[in-house]
Design an enzyme around this catalytic site. Structure first.
Site, short mmCIF file in Angstrom:
data_model
loop_
_atom_site.label_atom_id
_atom_site.label_comp_id
_atom_site.label_asym_id
_atom_site.label_seq_id
_atom_site.Cartn_x
_atom_site.Cartn_y
_atom_site.Cartn_z
CE1 TYR A 70 -3.14 -2.92 0.17
CE2 TYR A 70 -3.71 -2.31 2.40
CZ TYR A 70 -3.90 -3.12 1.30
OH TYR A 70 -4.84 -4.12 1.34
N GLY A 71 1.93 1.23 -0.77
CA GLY A 71 2.77 2.43 -0.90
C GLY A 71 3.34 2.86 0.45
#
Length: 270
Positions: A70-71
């Site tokens: 998720y970055g």
């Protein structure tokens, strides 16, 4: 309808974890590329992210879902949650990496251990409550032919994770994941119910179930006048195995509506 989830927390299978029936998914705190949502969005700044987390807690949500894929989600959550660790049940993942707009997967023992250590560091904690394998879709191959599950069992024995499981895409994967692990995250919504046998197995064996895409990532379409959120939650919470549904909104009004609707559905279930 000023409903909250504070008095509706429930056990997640036999993990020993007690969770709110809705969890906050945090992909939108860290990643805006390659995500399947009907509308574009802007990643919220720290002030907006902190306000969202505060609201979630106020509404009785104690479950947070994040992942290395998720970055920047994990590394943002660490500082945002300082001093609050005891209030949250934190779920992260292993297996999928997201770099330069592309995903790649690594289920080796070395990568699994390194990934968990990195998540602990980013989230500024000494343990993760639940660690799920982020499957690449080849569920059985991941479970049977890689070192990821035995490594997670070792990390659990070491106290670095409280429970482990699998976020997969197939019934066979979900069933095997539950046989040897604590929890499965499955897709179950008004459009897709193929993984229901995994829920049935979990209910029979005291295993944990988290639901992803409960609202079909915002795509559910129903007859005019039918609230898609309510209809979705009636389906999801109608199954006894379900511990929680993960909702990924960054809109405070949507979050409050989701909580009020879920609370109402759970309280009025026959």
């Amino acid at each position: 309808m000023n409903e909250t989830l504070h008095d509706l927390h429930r056990p997640l299978g036999d993990t020993g974890l007690t969770i709110s029936p809705l969890g906050l998914g945090t992909v939108k705190l860290g990643r805006d590329q390659g995500v399947k949502y009907p509308n574009g969005f802007t990643i919220p700044d720290d002030q907006a992210a902190r306000a969202l987390l505060d609201l979630a807690r106020e509404l009785g949500i104690n479950l947070l879902d994040t992942a290395p894929a998720y970055g920047r989600s994990e590394e943002r959550l660490g500082p945002l949650l300082r001093g609050q660790r005891q209030y949250w049940v934190i779920v992260s993942k292993v297996g999928e990496e997201f770099e330069n707009g592309l995903s790649h997967f690594d289920f080796s023992a070395a990568h699994t251990r390194r990934s968990v250590e990195r998540s602990l560091q980013r989230l500024e904690t000494d343990h993760l409550d639940l660690l799920l394998v982020h499957s690449d879709g080849n569920d059985l191959a991941v479970l049977e032919n890689t070192e990821v599950y035995p490594t997670l069992a070792a990390l659990k024995a070491e106290g670095k994770i409280r429970a482990f499981g699998f976020s997969g895409k197939t019934v066979d994967g979900g069933l095997l994941a539950l046989r040897d692990g604590d929890c499965a995250m499955v897709t179950y919504n008004l459009n897709e119910q193929a993984e229901r046998p995994v829920l049935d197995y979990a209910a029979a064996h005291g295993k944990g179930i988290l639901i992803k895409k409960a609202l079909a990532s915002g795509h559910a379409c129903l007859a005019p006048g039918v609230d898609p959120v309510r209809a979705s939650f009636e389906l999801v919470f109608g199954h006894p195995a379900v511990g929680a549904a993960i909702v990924g909104t960054i809109n405070p009004l949507h979050l409050a509506h989701n909580v009020a609707t879920a609370a109402n559905v759970i309280r009025t279930r026959p």
